[in-house]
Design a protein around this motif. Structure first.
Motif, PDB file in Angstrom:
ATOM      1  N   GLU A   6     -82.370-105.336  18.315  1.00 49.32           N
ATOM      2  CA  GLU A   6     -81.204-104.544  17.910  1.00 49.32           C
ATOM      3  C   GLU A   6     -80.197-105.478  17.253  1.00 49.32           C
ATOM      4  O   GLU A   6     -79.852-106.535  17.795  1.00 49.32           O
ATOM      5  CB  GLU A   6     -80.559-103.847  19.105  1.00 49.32           C
ATOM      6  CG  GLU A   6     -79.406-102.937  18.688  1.00 49.32           C
ATOM      7  CD  GLU A   6     -78.862-102.104  19.848  1.00 49.32           C
ATOM      8  OE1 GLU A   6     -78.048-101.201  19.603  1.00 49.32           O
ATOM      9  OE2 GLU A   6     -79.269-102.359  21.001  1.00 49.32           O
ATOM     10  N   ILE A   7     -79.728-105.054  16.062  1.00 49.57           N
ATOM     11  CA  ILE A   7     -78.804-105.875  15.278  1.00 49.57           C
ATOM     12  C   ILE A   7     -77.559-105.057  14.965  1.00 49.57           C
ATOM     13  O   ILE A   7     -77.658-103.902  14.528  1.00 49.57           O
ATOM     14  CB  ILE A   7     -79.468-106.354  13.966  1.00 49.57           C
ATOM     15  CG1 ILE A   7     -80.677-107.238  14.268  1.00 49.57           C
ATOM     16  CG2 ILE A   7     -78.466-107.094  13.086  1.00 49.57           C
ATOM     17  CD1 ILE A   7     -81.451-107.656  13.033  1.00 49.57           C
ATOM     18  N   GLU A   8     -76.383-105.666  15.172  1.00 51.52           N
ATOM     19  CA  GLU A   8     -75.118-105.021  14.840  1.00 51.52           C
ATOM     20  C   GLU A   8     -74.262-105.970  14.012  1.00 51.52           C
ATOM     21  O   GLU A   8     -74.049-107.124  14.395  1.00 51.52           O
ATOM     22  CB  GLU A   8     -74.347-104.638  16.110  1.00 51.52           C
ATOM     23  CG  GLU A   8     -75.051-103.628  16.995  1.00 51.52           C
ATOM     24  CD  GLU A   8     -74.224-103.303  18.235  1.00 51.52           C
ATOM     25  OE1 GLU A   8     -73.057-102.882  18.070  1.00 51.52           O
ATOM     26  OE2 GLU A   8     -74.743-103.496  19.342  1.00 51.52           O
ATOM     27  N   ASN A   9     -73.807-105.459  12.868  1.00 51.15           N
ATOM     28  CA  ASN A   9     -72.821-106.166  12.030  1.00 51.15           C
ATOM     29  C   ASN A   9     -73.288-107.557  11.606  1.00 51.15           C
ATOM     30  O   ASN A   9     -72.516-108.513  11.617  1.00 51.15           O
ATOM     31  CB  ASN A   9     -71.467-106.265  12.751  1.00 51.15           C
ATOM     32  CG  ASN A   9     -70.913-104.901  13.111  1.00 51.15           C
ATOM     33  OD1 ASN A   9     -71.055-103.956  12.336  1.00 51.15           O
ATOM     34  ND2 ASN A   9     -70.308-104.792  14.283  1.00 51.15           N
ATOM     35  N   LEU A  10     -74.537-107.649  11.235  1.00 50.65           N
ATOM     36  CA  LEU A  10     -75.081-108.920  10.759  1.00 50.65           C
ATOM     37  C   LEU A  10     -75.281-108.817   9.253  1.00 50.65           C
ATOM     38  O   LEU A  10     -76.175-108.096   8.783  1.00 50.65           O
ATOM     39  CB  LEU A  10     -76.407-109.233  11.454  1.00 50.65           C
ATOM     40  CG  LEU A  10     -76.952-110.644  11.256  1.00 50.65           C
ATOM     41  CD1 LEU A  10     -76.125-111.646  12.041  1.00 50.65           C
ATOM     42  CD2 LEU A  10     -78.418-110.720  11.695  1.00 50.65           C
ATOM     43  N   ARG A  52     -70.722-118.605  10.767  1.00 58.45           N
ATOM     44  CA  ARG A  52     -69.898-117.423  11.009  1.00 58.45           C
ATOM     45  C   ARG A  52     -69.873-116.474   9.818  1.00 58.45           C
ATOM     46  O   ARG A  52     -69.545-115.293   9.983  1.00 58.45           O
ATOM     47  CB  ARG A  52     -68.482-117.842  11.376  1.00 58.45           C
ATOM     48  CG  ARG A  52     -67.746-118.608  10.284  1.00 58.45           C
ATOM     49  CD  ARG A  52     -66.380-119.017  10.762  1.00 58.45           C
ATOM     50  NE  ARG A  52     -65.651-119.790   9.747  1.00 58.45           N
ATOM     51  CZ  ARG A  52     -64.425-120.258   9.928  1.00 58.45           C
ATOM     52  NH1 ARG A  52     -63.811-120.057  11.074  1.00 58.45           N
ATOM     53  NH2 ARG A  52     -63.821-120.936   8.977  1.00 58.45           N
ATOM     54  N   ASP A  53     -70.213-116.970   8.609  1.00 58.59           N
ATOM     55  CA  ASP A  53     -70.195-116.074   7.455  1.00 58.59           C
ATOM     56  C   ASP A  53     -71.328-115.061   7.484  1.00 58.59           C
ATOM     57  O   ASP A  53     -71.423-114.196   6.605  1.00 58.59           O
ATOM     58  CB  ASP A  53     -70.228-116.869   6.145  1.00 58.59           C
ATOM     59  CG  ASP A  53     -71.438-117.781   6.033  1.00 58.59           C
ATOM     60  OD1 ASP A  53     -72.319-117.705   6.908  1.00 58.59           O
ATOM     61  OD2 ASP A  53     -71.493-118.580   5.081  1.00 58.59           O
ATOM     62  N   ILE A  54     -72.188-115.146   8.501  1.00 61.14           N
ATOM     63  CA  ILE A  54     -73.248-114.153   8.652  1.00 61.14           C
ATOM     64  C   ILE A  54     -72.710-112.852   9.245  1.00 61.14           C
ATOM     65  O   ILE A  54     -73.365-111.813   9.206  1.00 61.14           O
ATOM     66  CB  ILE A  54     -74.398-114.719   9.517  1.00 61.14           C
ATOM     67  CG1 ILE A  54     -75.689-113.951   9.245  1.00 61.14           C
ATOM     68  CG2 ILE A  54     -74.051-114.681  11.011  1.00 61.14           C
ATOM     69  CD1 ILE A  54     -76.918-114.564   9.876  1.00 61.14           C
ATOM     70  N   VAL A  55     -71.480-112.885   9.812  1.00 60.71           N
ATOM     71  CA  VAL A  55     -70.861-111.687  10.382  1.00 60.71           C
ATOM     72  C   VAL A  55     -70.469-110.740   9.247  1.00 60.71           C
ATOM     73  O   VAL A  55     -69.898-111.163   8.229  1.00 60.71           O
ATOM     74  CB  VAL A  55     -69.626-112.053  11.232  1.00 60.71           C
ATOM     75  CG1 VAL A  55     -68.982-110.792  11.806  1.00 60.71           C
ATOM     76  CG2 VAL A  55     -70.024-113.009  12.352  1.00 60.71           C
ATOM     77  N   GLY A  58     -65.267-107.758   7.581  1.00 56.44           N
ATOM     78  CA  GLY A  58     -64.377-106.802   8.231  1.00 56.44           C
ATOM     79  C   GLY A  58     -64.662-106.582   9.703  1.00 56.44           C
ATOM     80  O   GLY A  58     -63.909-105.869  10.374  1.00 56.44           O
ATOM     81  N   CYS A  59     -65.725-107.198  10.231  1.00 58.09           N
ATOM     82  CA  CYS A  59     -66.082-107.021  11.647  1.00 58.09           C
ATOM     83  C   CYS A  59     -65.693-108.270  12.444  1.00 58.09           C
ATOM     84  O   CYS A  59     -65.677-109.384  11.918  1.00 58.09           O
ATOM     85  CB  CYS A  59     -67.583-106.762  11.792  1.00 58.09           C
ATOM     86  SG  CYS A  59     -68.139-105.253  10.963  1.00 58.09           S
ATOM     87  N   ALA A  98     -69.034-114.687  16.617  1.00 57.11           N
ATOM     88  CA  ALA A  98     -67.698-114.203  16.282  1.00 57.11           C
ATOM     89  C   ALA A  98     -67.321-114.615  14.862  1.00 57.11           C
ATOM     90  O   ALA A  98     -67.745-115.662  14.362  1.00 57.11           O
ATOM     91  CB  ALA A  98     -66.677-114.734  17.283  1.00 57.11           C
ATOM     92  N   ALA A  99     -66.493-113.776  14.224  1.00 56.43           N
ATOM     93  CA  ALA A  99     -66.054-114.062  12.863  1.00 56.43           C
ATOM     94  C   ALA A  99     -65.202-115.319  12.789  1.00 56.43           C
ATOM     95  O   ALA A  99     -65.117-115.961  11.740  1.00 56.43           O
ATOM     96  CB  ALA A  99     -65.288-112.865  12.307  1.00 56.43           C
ATOM     97  N   ASP A 100     -64.575-115.682  13.926  1.00 51.40           N
ATOM     98  CA  ASP A 100     -63.736-116.886  13.926  1.00 51.40           C
ATOM     99  C   ASP A 100     -64.531-118.155  14.245  1.00 51.40           C
ATOM    100  O   ASP A 100     -63.964-119.232  14.408  1.00 51.40           O
ATOM    101  CB  ASP A 100     -62.579-116.736  14.918  1.00 51.40           C
ATOM    102  CG  ASP A 100     -63.057-116.551  16.350  1.00 51.40           C
ATOM    103  OD1 ASP A 100     -64.281-116.617  16.584  1.00 51.40           O
ATOM    104  OD2 ASP A 100     -62.210-116.343  17.237  1.00 51.40           O
ATOM    105  N   GLY A 101     -65.834-117.999  14.383  1.00 47.54           N
ATOM    106  CA  GLY A 101     -66.687-119.164  14.596  1.00 47.54           C
ATOM    107  C   GLY A 101     -67.196-119.333  16.008  1.00 47.54           C
ATOM    108  O   GLY A 101     -68.042-120.175  16.264  1.00 47.54           O
ATOM    109  N   GLY A 102     -66.699-118.542  16.961  1.00 45.34           N
ATOM    110  CA  GLY A 102     -67.165-118.643  18.338  1.00 45.34           C
ATOM    111  C   GLY A 102     -68.547-118.037  18.512  1.00 45.34           C
ATOM    112  O   GLY A 102     -69.064-117.339  17.639  1.00 45.34           O
ATOM    113  N   SER A 103     -69.162-118.329  19.651  1.00 41.76           N
ATOM    114  CA  SER A 103     -70.507-117.831  19.922  1.00 41.76           C
ATOM    115  C   SER A 103     -70.670-117.618  21.419  1.00 41.76           C
ATOM    116  O   SER A 103     -70.088-118.343  22.228  1.00 41.76           O
ATOM    117  CB  SER A 103     -71.557-118.821  19.407  1.00 41.76           C
ATOM    118  OG  SER A 103     -72.864-118.339  19.649  1.00 41.76           O
ATOM    119  N   ALA A 104     -71.432-116.610  21.790  1.00 48.36           N
ATOM    120  CA  ALA A 104     -71.703-116.335  23.203  1.00 48.36           C
ATOM    121  C   ALA A 104     -73.172-115.971  23.355  1.00 48.36           C
ATOM    122  O   ALA A 104     -73.799-115.449  22.427  1.00 48.36           O
ATOM    123  CB  ALA A 104     -70.812-115.201  23.713  1.00 48.36           C
TER     124      ALA A 104
END
Length: 567
Positions: A6-10, A52-55, A58-59, A98-104
């Motif tokens: 499942e992929i969202e906003n990629l 992060r540019d893979i986001v 606008g998301c 995350a769009a700001d560069g974070g990751s979880a």
């Protein structure tokens, strides 16, 4: 197997839920539709590096979730080692970017690190893209390919264990030998210290005692005279008046009145006691005077001894007592050095034994690889012949040399794709299409030995077409019988082989581009394969041809010729 993604906003994918078959899954779609984004999503959920540019624009974040089922023993062992539960034989991996560069990252809903995702992912999926073909161009990797084909890594593991022990032993030996060389001067200093102190026979407290004796000897006459005079003053027989006589006289004076007052009696007793004490002091003075050594020879001996002691104390810049302590410490350090010398001798023997063992193991490993190489060349050549490279000649240039962690072997695959040509390194002659087929051939021969349950091929059909493409599809279908296979392709010859066909389509909705991933039913597959064959708006003839191709491969399966060349 990978059951669902499942992929969202990629990137251009707003949302996609993609189910998979346990066998051959094929992705098709127009160029630029977003097939590479799908691979990036799988990379992300496996813990690989993403930007992060893979986001999606606008998301706030992109989320990729992968569900794995039917976990095999190797995957379960990896999860157990990481203390990750895997109840119901399922595993859910999630990665947020995350769009700001974070990751979880999460595993079965529990927060974890991206590195854990990566470690788990290494046991779940292997992704082969065009860049992975570069492995074939690196001779350093060819030995690993051969070992993977051999399947039995017992000899390699035994060799590497012994080799690492040899490395550790040699490292320790080199350290001690270097220290031994550096300590040669120090050892000489310590030996000289011990020898000098032992030769001098110095003891704790001797310096103070000698200094005291020397002072007395230097003043012996004056001291003897003073003692004689003191004794005479106390109870001298030739003196008219002495301290003892005066004390006795004073006691006699008070004794006549001792009965009148008790304190008179007490004073008399004290005077009597004092007289006795003065007599003892006089006697001790005479005794000391008689003991005085006025021998000049003894004075010279003590003076010489003090000169020797002061010389060595100046040399080592310490007192006599400190020098004795330094001597004890020096002896302890010398004993430790001797212990190191014994260890060096033991390590040299151990190194020689390990070198003999590891050399024998390297020879056995090399012989095993030689036999394995013969089978490898035979099987890969058969695969390449089937993959429309009938005149191929594959050679393994196997040489031996110095021992490394990989053994004493060096290996490079040489190939001649055309009859009459001398085999040469892959980097010099292989085209992109040939590299793709060679990589697929390798995967075919090691598929049943590889423990990774899911293989992904990203455009393995690059540079091929026609009959060669069809045979690549047949090989992918073969591998799909024992492994889950995901393949991104642009060829109809491969698409018709799929057990599960997904189409990646780009659409514009409300002024924004979105990519959709859709499982195709029978009619959908006919239209998509016809599109691949002839472009948009396929004719009835193309649709009929696509249907015939699908029916042919879905009904008959692999022909006998493919099975004979199979795994």
């Amino acid at each position: 197997m990978l059951a669902e993604l499942e992929i969202e906003n990629l990137a251009v994918i707003a949302h996609a839920r993609i189910p998979f078959s346990p066998h051959l899954n094929v992705f098709t779609g127009e160029t630029g539709a977003g097939k590479s984004i799908l691979i990036h999503g799988i990379h992300a959920v496996l813990g690989q590096r993403v930007t992060r540019d893979i986001v999606r624009t606008g998301c706030k974040k992109a989320v990729v979730t992968a569900l794995f089922t039917h976990l095999d023993a190797a995957v379960c062992a990896r999860l157990d080692a990481l203390s990750i539960s895997h109840e119901d034989d399922e595993l859910l991996l999630t990665r947020e970017i995350a769009a700001d560069g974070g990751s979880a990252a999460r595993v079965n809903g529990h927060t974890t690190t991206v590195s854990v995702l990566r470690e788990i992912g290494d046991a779940l999926i292997t992704i082969h893209g065009q860049h992975d073909n570069q492995v074939l161009l690196s001779p350093e990797c060819h030995l690993q390919i051969l070992d993977a084909f051999g399947g039995d890594d017992a000899l390699l593991q035994q060799y590497q264990e012994t080799f690492r022990n040899l490395q550790q032993t040699a490292k320790r030996l080199n350290q001690l030998v270097k220290q031994e060389q550096e300590r040669a001067h120090r050892r000489q200093q310590l030996k000289e210290l011990v020898a000098e102190v032992d030769e001098l026979g110095l003891e704790i407290g001797e310096e103070d005692a000698l200094e005291e004796e020397l002072n007395i000897l230097q003043n012996a006459e004056s001291i003897a005279s003073a003692l004689q005079n003191a004794a005479d003053a106390l109870d001298g027989a030739d003196a008219d008046v002495s301290a003892v006589m005066l004390t006795d006289a004073a006691a006699d004076e008070l004794s006549a009145f001792s009965e009148l007052r008790t304190d008179f009696a007490a004073l008399g007793e004290r005077l009597t006691t004092a007289g006795i004490e003065l007599g003892d002091i006089a006697a001790e003075c005479r005794s000391l005077q008689e003991q005085m050594d006025l021998d000049p020879q003894r004075y010279a001996q003590v003076q010489k001894r003090m000169q020797e002691l002061r010389r060595i104390c100046r040399e080592y810049q310490c007192t006599g007592d400190e020098l004795v302590e330094q001597r004890e410490l020096a002896e302890q350090e010398l004993e430790q050095m001797q212990s190191d010398t014994v260890e060096i001798a033991a390590l040299r023997r151990e190194k020689a034994q390990l070198l003999e063992t590891v050399s024998a193991q390297a020879k056995a490993l090399s012989e095993y690889r030689t036999k394995t190489l013969e089978r490898f060349v035979t099987e890969v050549t058969a695969q390449l012949e089937f993959l429309n490279m009938p005149n191929v000649v594959l050679v393994g240039k196997h040489t031996t040399g110095k021992l490394t962690i990989h053994g004493m072997d060096s290996l490079e695959f040489l190939i001649s794709a055309n009859r009459g040509e001398e085999p040469r390194p892959l980097a010099r002659i292989a085209s992109g299409g040939e590299l793709s087929r060679i990589m697929l051939a390798l995967k075919c021969v090691i598929a049943d030995r590889d423990s990774i349950p899911t293989l992904i091929f990203d455009e393995v059909d690059t540079g091929v077409s026609g009959k060669a493409a069809q045979k690549i599809g047949m090989k992918l279908q073969e591998v799909g019988r024992i492994r889950q296979v995901l393949c991104v392709t642009h060829l109809s010859q491969i698409a018709v082989m799929a057990d599960h066909h997904l189409m990646i389509e780009k659409q514009t909705e409300c002024g924004r581009t979105e990519t959709h991933v859709m499982p195709l039913d029978a009619d959908g597959r006919i239209h998509e394969i016809a599109r691949i064959m002839g472009g948009d708006n396929p004719s009835e003839l193309l649709l009929q041809s696509a249907q015939e191709e699908l029916e042919r491969w879905q009904t008959d399966g692999l022909p006998e010729s493919a099975g004979e060349q199979g795994i």
